[in-house]
Design a protein around this motif. Structure first.
Motif, mmCIF file in Angstrom:
data_model
loop_
_atom_site.group_PDB
_atom_site.id
_atom_site.type_symbol
_atom_site.label_atom_id
_atom_site.label_comp_id
_atom_site.label_asym_id
_atom_site.label_seq_id
_atom_site.Cartn_x
_atom_site.Cartn_y
_atom_site.Cartn_z
ATOM 1 N N THR A 103 15.390 12.110 -3.578
ATOM 2 C CA THR A 103 15.698 12.178 -2.158
ATOM 3 C C THR A 103 14.588 11.641 -1.257
ATOM 4 O O THR A 103 14.872 11.122 -0.167
ATOM 5 C CB THR A 103 15.977 13.656 -1.773
ATOM 6 N N THR A 104 13.390 11.712 -1.718
ATOM 7 C CA THR A 104 12.259 11.319 -0.842
ATOM 8 C C THR A 104 11.520 10.096 -1.363
ATOM 9 O O THR A 104 11.450 9.059 -0.691
ATOM 10 C CB THR A 104 11.266 12.489 -0.698
ATOM 11 N N ILE A 105 10.978 10.198 -2.547
ATOM 12 C CA ILE A 105 10.122 9.129 -3.080
ATOM 13 C C ILE A 105 10.919 7.850 -3.274
ATOM 14 O O ILE A 105 10.514 6.755 -2.811
ATOM 15 C CB ILE A 105 9.462 9.581 -4.389
ATOM 16 N N LEU A 106 12.057 7.910 -3.954
ATOM 17 C CA LEU A 106 12.839 6.701 -4.219
ATOM 18 C C LEU A 106 13.352 6.066 -2.934
ATOM 19 O O LEU A 106 13.395 4.847 -2.791
ATOM 20 C CB LEU A 106 14.021 7.040 -5.145
ATOM 21 N N LYS A 107 13.737 6.937 -1.978
ATOM 22 C CA LYS A 107 14.208 6.413 -0.694
ATOM 23 C C LYS A 107 13.106 5.619 0.009
ATOM 24 O O LYS A 107 13.324 4.500 0.498
ATOM 25 C CB LYS A 107 14.680 7.579 0.182
ATOM 26 N N ASN A 108 11.905 6.199 0.027
ATOM 27 C CA ASN A 108 10.761 5.509 0.685
ATOM 28 C C ASN A 108 10.297 4.289 -0.104
ATOM 29 O O ASN A 108 9.857 3.289 0.477
ATOM 30 C CB ASN A 108 9.618 6.495 0.881
ATOM 31 N N LEU A 109 10.390 4.391 -1.477
ATOM 32 C CA LEU A 109 10.058 3.205 -2.298
ATOM 33 C C LEU A 109 10.990 2.041 -2.001
ATOM 34 O O LEU A 109 10.568 0.874 -1.916
ATOM 35 C CB LEU A 109 10.133 3.561 -3.788
ATOM 36 N N LYS A 110 12.292 2.354 -1.846
ATOM 37 C CA LYS A 110 13.279 1.313 -1.537
ATOM 38 C C LYS A 110 12.977 0.657 -0.199
ATOM 39 O O LYS A 110 13.010 -0.581 -0.076
ATOM 40 C CB LYS A 110 14.674 1.921 -1.538
ATOM 41 N N ILE A 111 12.679 1.486 0.803
ATOM 42 C CA ILE A 111 12.361 0.935 2.138
ATOM 43 C C ILE A 111 11.104 0.064 2.072
ATOM 44 O O ILE A 111 11.072 -1.047 2.622
ATOM 45 C CB ILE A 111 12.177 2.096 3.144
ATOM 46 N N SER A 112 10.064 0.554 1.384
ATOM 47 C CA SER A 112 8.796 -0.212 1.278
ATOM 48 C C SER A 112 8.998 -1.508 0.493
ATOM 49 O O SER A 112 8.435 -2.555 0.826
ATOM 50 C CB SER A 112 7.730 0.656 0.597
ATOM 51 N N SER A 154 0.837 -1.208 0.000
ATOM 52 C CA SER A 154 0.000 0.000 0.000
ATOM 53 C C SER A 154 0.867 1.253 0.000
ATOM 54 O O SER A 154 0.558 2.263 -0.664
ATOM 55 C CB SER A 154 -0.916 0.008 1.229
ATOM 56 N N ARG A 155 2.002 1.209 0.740
ATOM 57 C CA ARG A 155 2.915 2.343 0.777
ATOM 58 C C ARG A 155 3.516 2.610 -0.599
ATOM 59 O O ARG A 155 3.637 3.749 -1.052
ATOM 60 C CB ARG A 155 4.022 2.130 1.814
ATOM 61 N N ILE A 156 3.895 1.513 -1.242
ATOM 62 C CA ILE A 156 4.481 1.630 -2.587
ATOM 63 C C ILE A 156 3.485 2.249 -3.549
ATOM 64 O O ILE A 156 3.795 3.172 -4.321
ATOM 65 C CB ILE A 156 4.963 0.259 -3.098
ATOM 66 N N LEU A 157 2.256 1.742 -3.520
ATOM 67 C CA LEU A 157 1.220 2.263 -4.408
ATOM 68 C C LEU A 157 0.940 3.741 -4.118
ATOM 69 O O LEU A 157 0.718 4.564 -5.030
ATOM 70 C CB LEU A 157 -0.061 1.440 -4.262
ATOM 71 N N GLY A 158 0.959 4.081 -2.807
ATOM 72 C CA GLY A 158 0.725 5.483 -2.424
ATOM 73 C C GLY A 158 1.820 6.404 -2.928
ATOM 74 O O GLY A 158 1.555 7.518 -3.429
ATOM 75 N N LEU A 159 3.072 5.947 -2.799
ATOM 76 C CA LEU A 159 4.202 6.743 -3.267
ATOM 77 C C LEU A 159 4.157 6.942 -4.779
ATOM 78 O O LEU A 159 4.479 8.032 -5.287
ATOM 79 C CB LEU A 159 5.525 6.085 -2.873
ATOM 80 N N ILE A 160 3.760 5.930 -5.495
ATOM 81 C CA ILE A 160 3.649 6.040 -6.951
ATOM 82 C C ILE A 160 2.566 7.056 -7.323
ATOM 83 O O ILE A 160 2.715 7.852 -8.268
ATOM 84 C CB ILE A 160 3.354 4.662 -7.581
ATOM 85 N N GLU A 161 1.491 7.059 -6.551
ATOM 86 C CA GLU A 161 0.374 7.962 -6.824
ATOM 87 C C GLU A 161 0.795 9.440 -6.665
ATOM 88 O O GLU A 161 0.380 10.312 -7.426
ATOM 89 C CB GLU A 161 -0.795 7.656 -5.889
#
Length: 286
Positions: A248-257, A229-236
């Motif tokens: 700096t933000t989106i890719l970092k959080n995508l990697k963690i998710s 769900s986090r990944i889908l949210g970040l993509i949105e």
């Protein structure tokens, strides 16, 4: 009273004793012994023979006036004159020296011998009754009446014993069949009980597996759904970020998710493999 009348009065008294004895015979051996003992009181003979042909066999017995041979049933011995009696059913009366008796001929000491023969039929059974008389032991036509009574009494008892023996064999066969059925029933009962035990064991195992699978399903829904769900949210929301912010933000959080999702999937795969292995081991051991 004339000599003839006195003779037949004595004969019929002897027949009454014979009938009383024969009615008490408990087996065929006793029946033949009674025949041998009482026959000499009923009429004269040097040799007496009865051949019995029924649906099962051909058997015969011989009674010698001087007991030169034991009286017993003999199987499958048919004389030529008996074959004629069976074929034509016509009484016979002819001269004989007893030569057909072979080794017993000389011991019989027949003098001007006569061979008598009669055919009797009782339902599915045929009897050939024959005797040898001679000048010293004469058999006369008037003796045939007492011989007919003798044969009727003999065959009635013989048939009674035969039917009783058949009934006894059938009862033994029935008892044996019942024992087999009882044994098979016991074996079937054991098999059924064993099957019930196996079914119960497998049902319990299946219920346990279902519980474990339900737990795996719940974990799937919770552990995998959250990072996904986090990944889908970040993509949105990615389109609203600048290129610098994406790095700096989106890719970092995508990697963690993505790492969280990978970890969750590995846990799911491991638990599923354990559940499958457990089910396989239970199937092999049952």
């Amino acid at each position: 009273m004339s000599l003839y009348e006195n003779k037949y009065r004595v004969t019929y008294e002897a027949f009454s004793k014979f009938s009383a004895k024969i009615s008490k015979a408990d087996n065929k051996k006793e029946l033949l012994a009674i025949m041998e003992t009482h026959l000499k009181y009923l009429f004269n003979y040097k040799y007496f023979r009865v051949l019995i042909k029924d649906e099962d066999s051909i058997k015969s017995f011989n009674i010698f006036q001087n007991s030169i041979c034991p009286t017993e049933f003999i199987l499958d011995v048919v004389f030529d004159y008996e074959e004629k009696l069976l074929a034509k059913n016509i009484p016979l009366y002819q001269n004989t020296d007893g030569s057909f008796l072979k080794e017993y001929q000389e011991q019989l000491q027949i003098c001007e011998g006569k061979l008598w023969g009669w055919h009797f039929e009782y339902q599915n059974t045929e009897l050939c009754v024959s005797l040898i008389s001679d000048k010293n032991k004469p058999f006369i036509v008037k003796d045939i009446e007492i011989l007919n009574l003798l044969i009727d009494s003999f065959f009635t008892k013989y048939q009674q014993l035969k039917l009783r023996n058949r009934l006894h064999k059938k009862n033994l066969n029935l008892e044996n069949a019942l024992r087999i059925i009882k044994s098979q029933k016991l074996q079937i009962s054991k098999i059924v009980d064993n099957q019930k035990s196996i079914i119960k064991k497998r049902t319990n195992a299946l219920q346990q597996s279902n519980t474990e699978l339900a737990e795996i399903s719940r974990l799937n829904a919770h552990n995998a759904r959250e990072p996904l769900s986090r990944i889908l949210g970040l993509i949105e929301i990615a389109e609203f970020y600048t290129e610098k912010e994406l790095k700096t933000t989106i890719l970092k959080n995508l990697k963690i998710s993505a790492q969280d999702l990978d970890k969750a999937l590995k846990g799911i795969i491991e638990k599923s493999a354990q559940a499958i292995e457990k089910l396989s081991n239970e199937d092999l051991s049952s």
